[in-house]
Design a protein around this motif. Structure first.
Motif, PDB file in Angstrom:
ATOM      1  N   SER A   1       3.290   6.763  -5.137  1.00 16.98           N
ATOM      2  CA  SER A   1       2.878   7.093  -6.495  1.00 16.98           C
ATOM      3  C   SER A   1       1.968   8.323  -6.519  1.00 16.98           C
ATOM      4  CB  SER A   1       2.174   5.892  -7.113  1.00 16.98           C
ATOM      5  OG  SER A   1       1.775   6.181  -8.426  1.00 16.98           O
ATOM      6  N   GLU A   2       0.997   8.357  -5.616  1.00 18.42           N
ATOM      7  CA  GLU A   2       0.098   9.511  -5.555  1.00 18.42           C
ATOM      8  C   GLU A   2       0.846  10.778  -5.150  1.00 18.42           C
ATOM      9  OE1 GLU A   2      -3.061   8.228  -2.950  1.00 18.42           O
ATOM     10  OE2 GLU A   2      -3.972   7.004  -4.528  1.00 18.42           O
TER      11      GLU A   2
ATOM     12  N   ASP B   1       2.765  11.868  -8.252  1.00 19.71           N
ATOM     13  CA  ASP B   1       1.846  12.408  -9.256  1.00 19.71           C
ATOM     14  C   ASP B   1       1.335  13.794  -8.895  1.00 19.71           C
ATOM     15  OD1 ASP B   1       2.107  10.163 -10.826  1.00 19.71           O
ATOM     16  OD2 ASP B   1       0.167   9.294 -10.260  1.00 19.71           O
TER      17      ASP B   1
ATOM     18  N   ARG C   1       0.819  -1.214   0.000  1.00 14.63           N
ATOM     19  CA  ARG C   1       0.000   0.000   0.000  1.00 14.63           C
ATOM     20  C   ARG C   1       0.854   1.265   0.000  1.00 14.63           C
ATOM     21  NH1 ARG C   1      -4.050  -0.672   3.032  1.00 14.63           N
ATOM     22  NH2 ARG C   1      -3.551  -2.721   3.776  1.00 14.63           N
ATOM     23  N   HIS C   2       2.080   1.159   0.479  1.00 15.58           N
ATOM     24  CA  HIS C   2       2.952   2.328   0.487  1.00 15.58           C
ATOM     25  C   HIS C   2       3.363   2.742  -0.921  1.00 15.58           C
ATOM     26  CE1 HIS C   2       3.479   1.087   4.785  1.00 15.58           C
ATOM     27  NE2 HIS C   2       3.138   2.347   4.877  1.00 15.58           N
ATOM     28  N   TRP C   3       3.334   1.790  -1.852  1.00 15.50           N
ATOM     29  CA  TRP C   3       3.631   2.126  -3.248  1.00 15.50           C
ATOM     30  C   TRP C   3       2.587   3.122  -3.765  1.00 15.50           C
ATOM     31  CZ3 TRP C   3       7.410   2.322  -6.460  1.00 15.50           C
ATOM     32  CH2 TRP C   3       7.145   2.581  -7.800  1.00 15.50           C
ATOM     33  N   ARG C   4       1.315   2.889  -3.418  1.00 13.98           N
ATOM     34  CA  ARG C   4       0.253   3.794  -3.851  1.00 13.98           C
ATOM     35  C   ARG C   4       0.462   5.181  -3.239  1.00 13.98           C
ATOM     36  NH1 ARG C   4      -5.475   2.736  -5.210  1.00 13.98           N
ATOM     37  NH2 ARG C   4      -4.792   0.605  -4.889  1.00 13.98           N
ATOM     38  N   ILE C   5       0.813   5.217  -1.969  1.00 10.28           N
ATOM     39  CA  ILE C   5       1.054   6.502  -1.303  1.00 10.28           C
ATOM     40  C   ILE C   5       2.184   7.239  -2.001  1.00 10.28           C
ATOM     41  CG2 ILE C   5       1.861   7.553   0.859  1.00 10.28           C
ATOM     42  CD1 ILE C   5       0.360   5.173   2.270  1.00 10.28           C
TER      43      ILE C   5
END
Length: 100
Positions: A26-27, A30, A20-24
């Motif tokens: 990435s966001e 971005d 889930r830290h990958w999403r954090i």
């Protein structure tokens, strides 16, 4: 693998880096705040706080100014290293299998 970070002279243990830290990350990338954004440091503090159980974004904002951005950069580098180190091992083993 536990990562200890020293902030304002105190040691803090980072959370275990999970998928889930990958999403954090990435966001955050971005929507990376610009230096001219009035909430520039607040956004970095929120990002950093995701990775510690014992720190909030308000705690981060209370750190000396020169400590905030280096921690943000170090967290981003750590996530990328963790992701790519495993991939490198897999690729290396796959290459060795092909050679045999």
């Amino acid at each position: 693998m536990t990562t200890i970070t020293t902030l304002d002279g105190k040691k803090h243990e980072m959370k275990k880096i999970a998928g889930r830290h990958w999403r954090i990350l990435s966001e955050f990338i971005d929507n990376a705040p610009e230096y001219t954004d009035p909430a520039f440091l607040e956004k970095h503090a929120e990002f950093i706080a995701f990775f510690f159980e014992d720190l909030t974004s308000e705690d981060i904002l209370d750190l000396p100014l020169e400590e905030i951005l280096p921690v943000s950069v170090a967290i981003r580098q750590l996530i990328m290293e963790r992701l790519t180190e495993k991939m490198a091992k897999i690729e290396k083993n796959a290459s060795a299998d092909k050679a045999q």
